[in-house]
Structures are given as C-alpha cells and as structure tokens.
Enzyme design. Structure first.
Site, PDB file in Angstrom:
ATOM      1  N   ASN A   9       0.883  -1.167   0.000  1.00 26.77           N
ATOM      2  CA  ASN A   9       0.000   0.000   0.000  1.00 26.77           C
ATOM      3  C   ASN A   9       0.921   1.217   0.000  1.00 26.77           C
ATOM      4  O   ASN A   9       1.534   1.535   1.008  1.00 26.77           O
ATOM      5  CB  ASN A   9      -0.892  -0.007   1.250  1.00 26.77           C
ATOM      6  CG  ASN A   9      -1.733   1.255   1.359  1.00 26.77           C
ATOM      7  OD1 ASN A   9      -1.770   2.068   0.440  1.00 26.77           O
ATOM      8  ND2 ASN A   9      -2.396   1.426   2.492  1.00 26.77           N
ATOM      9  N   LYS A  11       0.188   4.314  -0.268  1.00 27.60           N
ATOM     10  CA  LYS A  11      -0.377   5.535   0.330  1.00 27.60           C
ATOM     11  C   LYS A  11      -0.069   6.738  -0.571  1.00 27.60           C
ATOM     12  O   LYS A  11      -0.024   6.591  -1.786  1.00 27.60           O
ATOM     13  CB  LYS A  11       0.133   5.702   1.767  1.00 27.60           C
ATOM     14  CG  LYS A  11      -0.033   4.404   2.573  1.00 27.60           C
ATOM     15  CD  LYS A  11       0.198   4.547   4.036  1.00 27.60           C
ATOM     16  CE  LYS A  11      -0.034   3.204   4.724  1.00 27.60           C
ATOM     17  NZ  LYS A  11       0.092   3.260   6.163  1.00 27.60           N
ATOM     18  N   HIS A  94      -9.375   1.464   4.788  1.00 27.22           N
ATOM     19  CA  HIS A  94      -8.094   1.605   5.493  1.00 27.22           C
ATOM     20  C   HIS A  94      -8.278   2.537   6.690  1.00 27.22           C
ATOM     21  O   HIS A  94      -9.056   3.490   6.635  1.00 27.22           O
ATOM     22  CB  HIS A  94      -7.027   2.163   4.537  1.00 27.22           C
ATOM     23  CG  HIS A  94      -5.657   2.064   5.130  1.00 27.22           C
ATOM     24  ND1 HIS A  94      -5.174   3.018   5.992  1.00 27.22           N
ATOM     25  CD2 HIS A  94      -4.694   1.124   5.009  1.00 27.22           C
ATOM     26  CE1 HIS A  94      -3.954   2.651   6.377  1.00 27.22           C
ATOM     27  NE2 HIS A  94      -3.641   1.508   5.797  1.00 27.22           N
ATOM     28  N   GLU A  96      -6.616   4.898   7.728  1.00 27.07           N
ATOM     29  CA  GLU A  96      -6.382   6.325   7.439  1.00 27.07           C
ATOM     30  C   GLU A  96      -7.622   6.952   6.788  1.00 27.07           C
ATOM     31  O   GLU A  96      -7.883   8.134   6.970  1.00 27.07           O
ATOM     32  CB  GLU A  96      -5.122   6.473   6.577  1.00 27.07           C
ATOM     33  CG  GLU A  96      -3.871   6.202   7.417  1.00 27.07           C
ATOM     34  CD  GLU A  96      -2.718   5.557   6.686  1.00 27.07           C
ATOM     35  OE1 GLU A  96      -2.679   5.602   5.444  1.00 27.07           O
ATOM     36  OE2 GLU A  96      -1.841   4.985   7.369  1.00 27.07           O
ATOM     37  N   GLU A 166      -5.413  -4.678  10.419  1.00 29.19           N
ATOM     38  CA  GLU A 166      -4.337  -3.717  10.661  1.00 29.19           C
ATOM     39  C   GLU A 166      -4.599  -2.972  11.974  1.00 29.19           C
ATOM     40  O   GLU A 166      -5.386  -2.015  11.998  1.00 29.19           O
ATOM     41  CB  GLU A 166      -4.268  -2.688   9.530  1.00 29.19           C
ATOM     42  CG  GLU A 166      -3.994  -3.304   8.167  1.00 29.19           C
ATOM     43  CD  GLU A 166      -3.369  -2.283   7.200  1.00 29.19           C
ATOM     44  OE1 GLU A 166      -2.415  -2.646   6.529  1.00 29.19           O
ATOM     45  OE2 GLU A 166      -3.846  -1.134   7.149  1.00 29.19           O
ATOM     46  N   GLY A 172       2.802   2.328  10.776  1.00 29.39           N
ATOM     47  CA  GLY A 172       3.777   3.406  10.617  1.00 29.39           C
ATOM     48  C   GLY A 172       4.475   3.790  11.907  1.00 29.39           C
ATOM     49  O   GLY A 172       5.149   4.805  11.979  1.00 29.39           O
ATOM     50  N   SER A 212       3.618  -2.164  10.243  1.00 29.97           N
ATOM     51  CA  SER A 212       5.069  -2.215  10.463  1.00 29.97           C
ATOM     52  C   SER A 212       5.695  -3.576  10.129  1.00 29.97           C
ATOM     53  O   SER A 212       6.641  -4.006  10.796  1.00 29.97           O
ATOM     54  CB  SER A 212       5.423  -1.799  11.896  1.00 29.97           C
ATOM     55  OG  SER A 212       5.012  -0.464  12.136  1.00 29.97           O
TER      56      SER A 212
END
Ligand code: 13P
Length: 252
Positions: A9, A11, A94, A96, A166, A172, A212
């Site tokens: 991904n 991003k 996702h 985010e 996730e 991250g 991660s």
C-alpha cells in the site's frame, strides 16, 4: 488452499517517474523469480492506468473507491472508472480513510459491494485503535467492523474478499503486533466468518496482517497459521524490502 498474498500500500507517496521505476523493478523481479505467493500493489489512482498499460500481469489495486456509482461527487473515483482502466481491485476501509475522512462501517460496506459488482477484488481493512486495544475491546471493534461491512454479502461475494487486519497502533509506528496477537485476532475473524457463512468459506478467505511489517519481522508473522500474508506500507516503497518480503513468504 488459501491464497498467500504480499500486498503493498503505497499511500500518498511517489511521483510518476518514481512510481514507474518501482513498478518496473517489481515486475522485473517477479518475472525473473516467480514467487510462491501473489503480489499486489495498491497505488495512487493517477498511476493505475499507466501501471496496467505497462505491466499487464501485475495485480494493481487502488487505495480507495467511491461508494457511489456515478454522478455529482466531485473528486471521487468510481468502481466503473477503475474497471475501465483495468484496475484489479481496491483497498477499502483503510484506517487512514476511517480516521481522516470519517468513513463509517456502512460506507465501507457499500464500497466493498460496489467493488464486487464491478468485478474488482476488495481488500477490506479492519483493526482497532490503541485505546480500544488497551481497554480489551479489540475483538468487539473488529467484530462490528467486519459484520457491518461484510455480512450483508452473499456467500459467493464474500468468498472474493481479502481481509486485512491492521491494528492502528502498529501502522507506521515501528511497533508490530506480536505474531501471537496477530494469530489470535486472525483466528477470531475467521471464526466470525465461519459462524456466519460456514467453515468452507471461512477457510478459503485470505486474512492479511498489516502494521510495520518488514523483512526483519515478517517470517514470524507470516508463519502463523491464520496469517495469509501482509498489507505492507513503508516497506513496500523500495524494491529491496518489498522483494525481500516476497522471498520470505515464498520460502514459508
Ligand atoms: P506500515 O507498514 O508503514 O506500518 O503501514 C501499514 C499499512 O497501513 C498498510 O496498509
């Protein structure tokens, strides 16, 4: 046998020349050394057409999709548009998107459905935030996210979905769920699907772990029985790490 998958991904990263270079490196790598897992790249909308035109065998996914079919939705990209440029699927829900765009479980469910209706494979993301994990509510949260977004689907449709667990606190941050934590919740998600759709379907759905993942920790995570691969952020942005992850999973 479930599909084993390493998915990137990207991003909001890379210019067009950088994107072209990395796509070429990935395509060349997997052609020279065919992996024993599927490889997917989730990339910004604007690069999908060129990615598929130049690398027709690469599995190219978008990072989002509109919940609407067409019409007055400025800035949105529809499933039909993505299909027309030969995208293979879409990452949906996702964290985010949930966090910064306030996407709800219902909207995410609508996105999954519209992707499927247009022949796109959804990677449906779920996962809890840190406070939910700390207060022991992670299973409850993942259950709600999964049930609301997916359990209206027909058995045939849900069989086409890829799930990515996730935990938001691991994205991250350099902090990963332990392999045991990942296994526990993957098995839990599979159990939810089994209760709703039966064991055969639950056993056939790939559940990826994201947060991660890097070459130094991938082997332990990918080795867990209910982990069917990874959705990779930072380590998908350079060929050395991404190809190392493909190799690691191919050897398990
Ligand atoms: P990182 O691998 O950078 O933690 O990102 C994970 C992720 O969000 C993939 O969708």
């Amino acid at each position: 046998m479930r599909r084993k998958i390493v998915a990137g991904n990207w991003k909001m990263n890379k210019t067009l020349p950088e994107a072209k270079l990395l796509l070429t490196e990935i395509d060349t790598y997997i052609q020279s050394k065919p992996p024993k897992c599927e490889v997917i790249v989730g990339i910004p909308f604007v690069y999908i057409e060129s990615a598929k035109a130049n690398h027709k065998d690469l599995n190219v996914f978008s990072e989002d999709i509109s919940e609407h079919r067409s019409g007055a939705y400025t800035g949105e990209v529809s499933a039909e548009m993505l299909k027309s440029i030969h995208a293979d699927g879409a990452i949906i829900g996702h964290s985010e998107r949930r966090q910064y765009h306030k996407e709800t479980d219902e909207q995410i469910g609508a996105k999954v459905k519209i992707a499927l209706d247009n022949g796109l494979t959804p990677i449906f993301c779920n996962g809890e935030v840190l406070e939910e994990r700390k207060s022991g509510r992670h299973k409850e949260v993942v259950k709600r996210q999964t049930e609301v977004a997916l359990f209206g689907l027909s058995p045939e449709d849900i069989s086409k979905v890829i799930i990515a667990y996730e935990p938001v606190w691991a994205i991250g941050t350099g902090e990963t769920a332990t392999p045991e934590q990942a296994q526990e919740i993957h098995a839990y998600i599979r159990g939810l699907i089994a209760t709703q759709y039966g064991n055969e379907i639950a056993d056939s759905i790939s559940i990826l772990y994201g947060g991660s993942v890097k070459p130094s920790n991938a082997k332990e995570i990918f080795s867990k029985p209910d982990v069917d691969g990874g959705l990779i952020g930072g380590a998908a942005l350079n060929i050395n790490d991404f190809s190392a992850l493909i190799d690691i999973y191919s050897e398990i």
